[in-house]
Enzyme design. Structure first.
Site, PDB file in Angstrom:
ATOM      1  N   ASN A  89       0.749  -1.195  -0.217  1.00 10.13           N
ATOM      2  CA  ASN A  89      -0.292   0.027  -0.464  1.00 10.13           C
ATOM      3  C   ASN A  89       1.274   1.404   0.009  1.00 10.13           C
ATOM      4  O   ASN A  89      -0.200   2.235  -0.013  1.00 10.13           O
ATOM      5  CB  ASN A  89      -0.461   0.426   0.961  1.00 10.13           C
ATOM      6  CG  ASN A  89      -2.343  -0.670   0.875  1.00 10.13           C
ATOM      7  OD1 ASN A  89      -2.458  -1.859   0.086  1.00 10.13           O
ATOM      8  ND2 ASN A  89      -2.887  -0.943   1.859  1.00 10.13           N
ATOM      9  N   ASP A 100      -1.185  -7.672  -9.806  1.00 10.89           N
ATOM     10  CA  ASP A 100      -1.648  -9.322  -9.938  1.00 10.89           C
ATOM     11  C   ASP A 100      -2.765  -8.005  -9.866  1.00 10.89           C
ATOM     12  O   ASP A 100      -2.632  -6.698  -9.876  1.00 10.89           O
ATOM     13  CB  ASP A 100      -1.349  -9.640  -8.425  1.00 10.89           C
ATOM     14  CG  ASP A 100      -1.878  -8.790  -7.806  1.00 10.89           C
ATOM     15  OD1 ASP A 100      -1.441  -8.054  -7.194  1.00 10.89           O
ATOM     16  OD2 ASP A 100      -2.793  -8.292  -6.893  1.00 10.89           O
TER      17      ASP A 100
END
Length: 268
Positions: free
Chosen positions: A139, A164
């Site tokens: 993050n 991803d």
């Protein structure tokens, strides 16, 4: 030409005086026609003619030496993931895995630690490349990537981010020239640190949708099965080739290679 040693004893001979030199020559009427005509030619003109016929090229006719080639800015290839053994081989770390596969294929060691990232430098062909695995956790990926881009002054169009994607079928690749974050927190962090700039290429790796009502957060942190990892290995080979094409032949050819359907045998 015949030279006579005593000028006074031979009346038919004409005496010709030169500065500091005295020589006797046969009268001109006794010279052969070819020799006489040769002596009568203006010597300076003949010399000019010979010099001009073999004169070297003027400097203006010589091509200037080529200017030295400016060094290329490196490509930054970033794989997103979470650091630590706990997250090895999980779906959220396929970006890390593909960057590791590129490093192994190209003989690049990802061993330097700087800008809160593992970093390796090398070349693909004659194009410099930096492989990066941010260690800030997913993050906050932009904190590391933004600092590297700023320090090395890398154009955003030469920053490829690999990550991803839940919305792609498992083991499928998708290359795009730009776009939003699509709910991916790692990409969101990078766009934020790029001051909202979304014009950089990205390579998405499909991990499929969570089964049933499984929480997506739990799903992305699940490890791959052995069969899934084998399938991913084929995908990584395509990813390696895609990066090579990107650096050596340009984005359009790389995107065509990636986004064209591959034979099903690769997924067997």
């Amino acid at each position: 030409m015949r030279v006579v040693g005593n000028c006074n004893s031979l009346s038919p001979i004409a005496a010709v005086g030169w500065p500091n030199l005295r020589r006797c020559f046969l009268p001109s009427k006794t010279l052969t026609p070819s020799l006489s005509s040769t002596l009568s030619l203006p010597l300076p003109l003949r010399r000019v003619s010979r010099i001009s016929s073999s004169a070297p090229m003027e400097p203006a006719d010589v091509a200037p030496p080529p200017e030295p080639k400016k060094p290329n800015k490196p490509w930054l290839v970033v794989g997103l993931g979470n650091p630590g053994k706990k997250y090895d081989d999980t779906r959220h770390n396929v970006g890390f895995e593909l960057v590791d596969a590129i490093a192994e294929a190209e003989g690049i060691s990802i061993s330097s630690v700087s800008f809160k990232a593992l970093l390796g430098k090398g070349f693909i062909g004659d194009v410099p490349i930096m492989l990066v695995k941010p260690q800030t956790f997913m993050n906050s990926s932009g904190e590391s990537v933004g600092a590297i881009v700023s320090y090395y002054k890398i154009p955003h169009k030469q920053v490829l981010v690999i990550y991803d994607d839940l919305d792609l079928p498992f083991a499928k690749l998708k290359m795009l020239p730009k776009g939003g974050h699509g709910g991916h927190n790692g990409m969101k962090s990078i766009i934020d640190h790029f001051k909202g700039n979304r014009d950089f290429p990205r390579l998405r790796i499909g991990i499929g949708r969570p089964p049933g009502k499984m929480d997506p957060v739990n799903f992305v942190l699940r490890p791959f099965t052995r069969q899934e990892q084998e399938e991913l290995n084929f995908t990584f080979q395509d990813g390696i080739e895609a990066v090579r094409i990107l650096l050596l032949e340009g984005f359009n050819k790389s995107a065509t290679f990636v986004n064209t359907a591959k034979p099903l045998k690769q997924l067997g």
